[in-house]
Design a protein around this motif. Structure first.
Motif, PDB file in Angstrom:
ATOM      1  N   ILE A   1       0.833  -1.205   0.000  1.00 15.92           N
ATOM      2  CA  ILE A   1       0.000   0.000   0.000  1.00 15.92           C
ATOM      3  C   ILE A   1       0.868   1.255   0.000  1.00 15.92           C
ATOM      4  CG2 ILE A   1      -1.688   1.323   1.336  1.00 15.92           C
ATOM      5  CD1 ILE A   1      -2.789  -1.383   2.341  1.00 15.92           C
ATOM      6  N   LEU A   2       1.907   1.248   0.838  1.00 14.49           N
ATOM      7  CA  LEU A   2       2.780   2.409   0.946  1.00 14.49           C
ATOM      8  C   LEU A   2       3.568   2.650  -0.336  1.00 14.49           C
ATOM      9  CD1 LEU A   2       4.159   1.947   4.585  1.00 14.49           C
ATOM     10  CD2 LEU A   2       2.312   3.440   3.798  1.00 14.49           C
ATOM     11  N   GLN A   3       3.940   1.582  -1.019  1.00 16.03           N
ATOM     12  CA  GLN A   3       4.691   1.729  -2.268  1.00 16.03           C
ATOM     13  C   GLN A   3       3.861   2.410  -3.348  1.00 16.03           C
ATOM     14  OE1 GLN A   3       5.855  -2.342  -2.910  1.00 16.03           O
ATOM     15  NE2 GLN A   3       7.839  -2.084  -1.876  1.00 16.03           N
ATOM     16  N   GLY A   4       2.555   2.262  -3.276  1.00 18.73           N
ATOM     17  CA  GLY A   4       1.691   2.916  -4.255  1.00 18.73           C
ATOM     18  C   GLY A   4       0.953   4.111  -3.697  1.00 18.73           C
ATOM     19  N   ALA A   5       1.424   4.641  -2.560  1.00 15.93           N
ATOM     20  CA  ALA A   5       0.710   5.723  -1.883  1.00 15.93           C
ATOM     21  C   ALA A   5       0.638   6.988  -2.718  1.00 15.93           C
ATOM     22  CB  ALA A   5       1.374   6.024  -0.542  1.00 15.93           C
ATOM     23  N   GLY A   6       1.634   7.228  -3.571  1.00 21.17           N
ATOM     24  CA  GLY A   6       1.639   8.457  -4.358  1.00 21.17           C
ATOM     25  C   GLY A   6       0.842   8.362  -5.637  1.00 21.17           C
ATOM     26  N   ALA A   7       0.422   7.162  -5.996  1.00 20.68           N
ATOM     27  CA  ALA A   7      -0.306   6.975  -7.254  1.00 20.68           C
ATOM     28  C   ALA A   7      -1.771   7.374  -7.095  1.00 20.68           C
ATOM     29  CB  ALA A   7      -0.212   5.527  -7.717  1.00 20.68           C
ATOM     30  N   ALA A   8      -2.345   7.863  -8.174  1.00 18.73           N
ATOM     31  CA  ALA A   8      -3.767   8.217  -8.157  1.00 18.73           C
ATOM     32  C   ALA A   8      -4.610   6.950  -8.054  1.00 18.73           C
ATOM     33  CB  ALA A   8      -4.134   8.989  -9.422  1.00 18.73           C
ATOM     34  N   LYS A   9      -5.738   7.074  -7.387  1.00 20.47           N
ATOM     35  CA  LYS A   9      -6.630   5.923  -7.268  1.00 20.47           C
ATOM     36  C   LYS A   9      -7.156   5.545  -8.647  1.00 20.47           C
ATOM     37  CE  LYS A   9      -8.161   6.731  -2.509  1.00 20.47           C
ATOM     38  NZ  LYS A   9      -9.315   6.952  -1.628  1.00 20.47           N
ATOM     39  N   ARG A  10      -7.010   4.272  -8.972  1.00 22.04           N
ATOM     40  CA  ARG A  10      -7.428   3.839 -10.298  1.00 22.04           C
ATOM     41  C   ARG A  10      -8.604   2.890 -10.193  1.00 22.04           C
ATOM     42  NH1 ARG A  10      -5.250  -1.302 -11.284  1.00 22.04           N
ATOM     43  NH2 ARG A  10      -3.703  -1.993  -9.765  1.00 22.04           N
ATOM     44  N   ALA A  11      -9.398   2.912 -11.232  1.00 21.18           N
ATOM     45  CA  ALA A  11     -10.555   2.020 -11.282  1.00 21.18           C
ATOM     46  C   ALA A  11     -10.101   0.632 -11.706  1.00 21.18           C
ATOM     47  CB  ALA A  11     -11.591   2.562 -12.266  1.00 21.18           C
ATOM     48  N   VAL A  12     -10.780  -0.382 -11.195  1.00 19.15           N
ATOM     49  CA  VAL A  12     -10.476  -1.750 -11.614  1.00 19.15           C
ATOM     50  C   VAL A  12     -11.317  -2.064 -12.842  1.00 19.15           C
ATOM     51  CG1 VAL A  12      -9.889  -2.470  -9.276  1.00 19.15           C
ATOM     52  CG2 VAL A  12     -12.235  -2.717 -10.075  1.00 19.15           C
ATOM     53  N   ALA A  13     -10.871  -3.024 -13.613  1.00 17.72           N
ATOM     54  CA  ALA A  13     -11.559  -3.380 -14.858  1.00 17.72           C
ATOM     55  C   ALA A  13     -12.838  -4.146 -14.554  1.00 17.72           C
ATOM     56  CB  ALA A  13     -10.639  -4.220 -15.733  1.00 17.72           C
ATOM     57  N   ALA A  14     -13.812  -4.018 -15.438  1.00 21.20           N
ATOM     58  CA  ALA A  14     -15.056  -4.778 -15.323  1.00 21.20           C
ATOM     59  C   ALA A  14     -14.801  -6.224 -15.735  1.00 21.20           C
ATOM     60  CB  ALA A  14     -16.140  -4.159 -16.191  1.00 21.20           C
ATOM     61  N   ILE A  15     -15.256  -7.163 -14.922  1.00 20.46           N
ATOM     62  CA  ILE A  15     -15.068  -8.584 -15.210  1.00 20.46           C
ATOM     63  C   ILE A  15     -16.301  -9.175 -15.893  1.00 20.46           C
ATOM     64  CG2 ILE A  15     -14.629 -10.851 -14.190  1.00 20.46           C
ATOM     65  CD1 ILE A  15     -12.238  -8.966 -14.084  1.00 20.46           C
ATOM     66  N   ILE A  16     -17.460  -8.830 -15.392  1.00 20.94           N
ATOM     67  CA  ILE A  16     -18.704  -9.337 -15.977  1.00 20.94           C
ATOM     68  C   ILE A  16     -19.741  -8.224 -15.970  1.00 20.94           C
ATOM     69  CG2 ILE A  16     -18.374 -11.772 -15.371  1.00 20.94           C
ATOM     70  CD1 ILE A  16     -20.177 -11.300 -12.952  1.00 20.94           C
ATOM     71  N   ALA A  17     -20.814  -8.425 -16.720  1.00 19.12           N
ATOM     72  CA  ALA A  17     -21.919  -7.474 -16.770  1.00 19.12           C
ATOM     73  C   ALA A  17     -22.928  -7.800 -15.673  1.00 19.12           C
ATOM     74  CB  ALA A  17     -22.592  -7.528 -18.139  1.00 19.12           C
ATOM     75  N   PRO A  18     -23.719  -6.817 -15.252  1.00 20.56           N
ATOM     76  CA  PRO A  18     -24.723  -7.083 -14.209  1.00 20.56           C
ATOM     77  C   PRO A  18     -25.639  -8.257 -14.529  1.00 20.56           C
ATOM     78  CG  PRO A  18     -24.521  -4.725 -14.580  1.00 20.56           C
ATOM     79  CD  PRO A  18     -23.682  -5.392 -15.631  1.00 20.56           C
ATOM     80  N   GLN A  19     -26.000  -8.419 -15.800  1.00 17.01           N
ATOM     81  CA  GLN A  19     -26.882  -9.517 -16.176  1.00 17.01           C
ATOM     82  C   GLN A  19     -26.256 -10.866 -15.889  1.00 17.01           C
ATOM     83  OE1 GLN A  19     -30.077  -9.324 -17.058  1.00 17.01           O
ATOM     84  NE2 GLN A  19     -30.122 -11.579 -17.037  1.00 17.01           N
ATOM     85  N   ARG A  20     -24.938 -10.953 -16.051  1.00 21.12           N
ATOM     86  CA  ARG A  20     -24.230 -12.208 -15.761  1.00 21.12           C
ATOM     87  C   ARG A  20     -24.217 -12.504 -14.261  1.00 21.12           C
ATOM     88  NH1 ARG A  20     -23.522 -15.555 -19.832  1.00 21.12           N
ATOM     89  NH2 ARG A  20     -21.335 -16.090 -19.509  1.00 21.12           N
ATOM     90  N   VAL A  21     -24.232 -11.454 -13.454  1.00 18.70           N
ATOM     91  CA  VAL A  21     -24.326 -11.649 -12.004  1.00 18.70           C
ATOM     92  C   VAL A  21     -25.642 -12.330 -11.664  1.00 18.70           C
ATOM     93  CG1 VAL A  21     -24.403 -10.494  -9.759  1.00 18.70           C
ATOM     94  CG2 VAL A  21     -22.842  -9.664 -11.520  1.00 18.70           C
ATOM     95  N   ILE A  22     -26.709 -11.906 -12.322  1.00 20.46           N
ATOM     96  CA  ILE A  22     -28.020 -12.516 -12.089  1.00 20.46           C
ATOM     97  C   ILE A  22     -28.005 -13.988 -12.494  1.00 20.46           C
ATOM     98  CG2 ILE A  22     -30.462 -12.404 -12.702  1.00 20.46           C
ATOM     99  CD1 ILE A  22     -30.037  -9.384 -13.173  1.00 20.46           C
ATOM    100  N   GLU A  23     -27.293 -14.303 -13.575  1.00 16.30           N
ATOM    101  CA  GLU A  23     -27.150 -15.700 -13.991  1.00 16.30           C
ATOM    102  C   GLU A  23     -26.404 -16.501 -12.927  1.00 16.30           C
ATOM    103  OE1 GLU A  23     -25.444 -16.102 -17.858  1.00 16.30           O
ATOM    104  OE2 GLU A  23     -26.680 -14.516 -18.725  1.00 16.30           O
ATOM    105  N   MET A  24     -25.376 -15.901 -12.330  1.00 13.32           N
ATOM    106  CA  MET A  24     -24.624 -16.589 -11.280  1.00 13.32           C
ATOM    107  C   MET A  24     -25.492 -16.842 -10.059  1.00 13.32           C
ATOM    108  SD  MET A  24     -20.893 -14.685 -11.517  1.00 13.32           S
ATOM    109  CE  MET A  24     -20.057 -15.845 -10.407  1.00 13.32           C
ATOM    110  N   VAL A  25     -26.372 -15.884  -9.738  1.00 12.33           N
ATOM    111  CA  VAL A  25     -27.307 -16.067  -8.621  1.00 12.33           C
ATOM    112  C   VAL A  25     -28.203 -17.272  -8.883  1.00 12.33           C
ATOM    113  CG1 VAL A  25     -29.284 -15.046  -7.414  1.00 12.33           C
ATOM    114  CG2 VAL A  25     -27.278 -13.648  -7.924  1.00 12.33           C
ATOM    115  N   ASP A  26     -28.705 -17.383 -10.109  1.00 16.28           N
ATOM    116  CA  ASP A  26     -29.579 -18.504 -10.459  1.00 16.28           C
ATOM    117  C   ASP A  26     -28.837 -19.837 -10.369  1.00 16.28           C
ATOM    118  OD1 ASP A  26     -31.677 -16.777 -10.923  1.00 16.28           O
ATOM    119  OD2 ASP A  26     -31.288 -16.608 -13.077  1.00 16.28           O
TER     120      ASP A  26
END
Length: 322
Positions: free
Chosen positions: A191-216
């Motif tokens: 965490i400290l090694q990256g303390a000066g870096a701007a907060k970055r977004a993580v990549a999308a892995i799946i779409a919301p609809q696929r989450v619903i499929e996983m629930v089923d």
């Protein structure tokens, strides 16, 4: 409901692993907590984090929303927060001469209710309907929120001045309670090694609809009657424990069953084992118990009681499972 095929279980396990690894890019050294959070989402439940400030709760909610290519919102609960600040309000538009609904921050896929116990009980109760029904009712009109939808609520276990204890009815609506805690030395260094870096977004892995499929898919995981009987006996034991004033509700038993199914599928299985139940019993059941005042005074915790129940209640043997 169709049984889970080996191919479905393998796909579920792969996506679950990728989701967890994705969030671990911003939440270091907390794999088990991240797995519990995603298992809660895929069980259509809500998560309560009891943690000190600065442990990454906001980052967790944001990263989970980004991982499913969904939306995330943060609500800072304060004593002057009103229910309309959470659910939204209806405003009269003089130009069009009609009322318009302005949605609140609860209209998102992942909602972080930060320091929920700092708001008044009236404002806390604004979440009751949406947590149970996935909708809010304003001026007699019901509106659906995000799908999937998950509330991640936090409360500070140290500073209790100016807070309102969550009522039992609301605690019971949280499927699971856990904490992130402080990272270990190696994670802190990362965490400290990256303390000066701007907060970055993580990549999308799946779409919301696929989450619903996983629930089923998770709902189709097989739970043997012997495992269900084990869950029933565990919940019943929380009601008869000597230091407990009020044990787990039926909602707790249902929640433990659903979480065990999701947990099994996340590990590539189409069936629940007693070990799945043991792993999840404390985070699913402990926060639902109300202890006797004498037990609280003596420092007894609900987690310790559930832990002892797990030792006392005999799980089904391999021969008893069909």
């Amino acid at each position: 409901m169709n049984a889970v095929t080996p191919e479905q279980a393998a796909w579920f396990q792969d996506v679950f692993s990728r989701l967890t690894s994705n969030v671990e890019q911003v939440i270091f050294g907390k794999k088990h907590a991240v797995e519990l959070a995603f298992a809660t989402m895929l069980s259509e439940g809500h998560l309560l984090l009891e943690d000190v400030p600065g442990t990454g709760k906001t980052s967790l909610a944001r990263a989970m929303g980004e991982s499913i290519d969904g939306t995330s919102q943060r609500i800072q609960f304060t004593p002057d927060l009103l229910p309309g600040d959470v659910t939204g309000i209806t405003v009269y538009d003089q130009k069009n001469r009609e009322f318009e609904f302005h949605p609140g921050p609860v209209f998102a896929n992942v909602v972080l209710a930060d320091e929920i116990n700092r708001a008044s009980p009236k404002t806390q109760s604004a979440l009751l309907e949406v947590m149970e029904e996935g909708q809010v009712t304003v001026d007699g009109i019901s509106r659906k929120v995000g799908d999937p939808f998950m509330v991640i609520a936090t409360q500070n276990p140290v500073e209790q001045a100016g807070t309102y204890r969550l009522p039992e009815a609301q605690l019971d609506r949280f499927l699971l309670k856990t904490s992130l805690g402080y990272p270990d030395a190696a994670s802190t260094l990362s965490i400290l090694q990256g303390a000066g870096a701007a907060k970055r977004a993580v990549a999308a892995i799946i779409a919301p609809q696929r989450v619903i499929e996983m629930v089923d898919i998770a709902n189709g995981v097989h739970a043997d009657p012997a495992v269900l009987d084990y869950i029933s006996r565990l919940v019943e034991a929380t009601r008869t424990a000597t230091q407990v004033r009020l044990g787990s509700s039926v909602r707790g038993a249902i929640g433990l069953t659903r979480m065990a199914k999701t947990w099994a599928c996340a590990h590539g299985r189409g069936f629940v084992t007693p070990d799945d139940v043991k792993t999840l019993a404390v985070p699913v059941l402990a926060h639902r118990l109300i202890l006797e005042p004498e037990a609280e005074f003596e420092g007894v915790t609900a987690e310790a009681i559930v832990g002892q129940i797990l030792l006392d209640v005999v799980p089904p043997t391999a021969g008893a499972l069909a």
